[in-house]
Design a protein around this motif. Structure first.
Motif: not given
Length: 295
Positions: A209-218, A274-289
């Motif tokens: 989850p943390s790795i996916i978060t930093i991939i998305l942010f970067n 937009l497409v990427l954020y919609i697809c991985v929104q749950k993973k992003l929230t999980q990685g941040m929390t």
């Protein structure tokens, strides 16, 4: 007679929160929707009511933006630079964050302090020193070898992107690695696994989850970056990234009054994120929390 109860403070607070969230959503969605609608309008429709719905779907705007305005080559350059920068970043940041969070060695506190200090450096403020440094090195290469290498190079641009993102990435990853229990690593060591095998097969899957978060942010940072790309790729005609190419498109189409092509170019820039954020929104929230929930 029963006395009527007034509206409670909690109810008023919830109403205020809902109104604020709805207002914020409208302020975000209306401009985005307007850009999408404007991208399928013919040029003559812009001279009437700008809020009117398009008369039809004029897809030629996207064809012209992709081919005539070279947005296709700009997008390919952005994909290559973003993917390469993410690869370099992960190869360097993941082992570095793991070592800083798990092992105690001489100079560890100094390295942590340096990475923490890097969080307070705005990359836009050091673009000019980076450009001057690369230009001087290019002058040295041209003097000895007769050619330049560092400026107007997509690989060097990706390397600069990855380097400037290391402090934030290592800080986030090392903080998450520190929350993981050491029992799994000790079990792997007992089974004969080395440090590298334990890191790759035990720690990294647990830190997904943390790795996916930093991939998305970067990814969002690299994809939308403009100032560094414009500075380091100033002389490269066919190697500009999408944000820089979009600026060229805006300047060209505003003078030619081709607004449909301009908005089609804006959609091409926004759509992947937009497409990427919609697809991985749950993973992003999980990685941040999830890092804050582990103790």
């Amino acid at each position: 007679m029963k006395q009527k109860k007034g509206v409670s403070t909690d109810t008023l607070f919830k109403i205020f929160v809902y109104v604020a969230l709805i207002t914020l959503a409208v302020l975000i969605l209306v401009p985005v929707a307007w850009v999408f609608l404007a991208s399928i309008k013919q040029n003559s429709e812009f001279y009437g009511n700008p809020w009117a719905l398009p008369a039809g779907f004029y897809w030629q705007n996207f064809v012209d933006a992709w081919n005539a305005a070279s947005m296709g080559s700009y997008m390919l350059n952005s994909v290559l630079v973003t993917a390469l920068a993410l690869l370099i970043l992960l190869v360097v940041a993941l082992p570095a964050a793991y070592c800083l969070s798990r092992f105690h060695f001489r100079g560890r506190k100094l390295l942590n302090t340096c990475f923490m200090a890097g969080l307070f450096i705005n990359v836009n403020y050091i673009v000019v020193p980076i450009f001057l440094m690369l230009r001087d090195w290019d002058s040295w290469l041209n003097y000895f070898f007769g050619s330049t290498l560092l400026l107007n190079n997509l690989f060097v641009l990706a390397l600069v992107y990855a380097s400037t993102s290391l402090p934030f990435t290592i800080y986030l990853l090392s903080g998450y690695f520190a929350t993981l229990p050491v029992d799994f690593e000790e079990a792997a060591y007992i089974d004969g696994a080395g440090y590298g095998t334990t890191m790759l097969r035990v720690i990294f899957p647990m830190a997904q989850p943390s790795i996916i978060t930093i991939i998305l942010f970067n990814f969002l940072s690299f994809w939308n970056e403009y100032i560094i790309s414009m500075t380091l790729m100033s002389s490269a005609r066919g190697q500009k990234t999408l944000p820089v190419g979009l600026l060229n498109l805006m300047q060209a189409q505003q003078s030619a009054a081709q607004y449909g092509i301009l908005y089609a170019g804006l959609v091409l820039v926004m759509l992947p994120t937009l497409v990427l954020y919609i697809c991985v929104q749950k993973k992003l929230t999980q990685g941040m929390t999830v890092g804050g929930l582990k103790g």
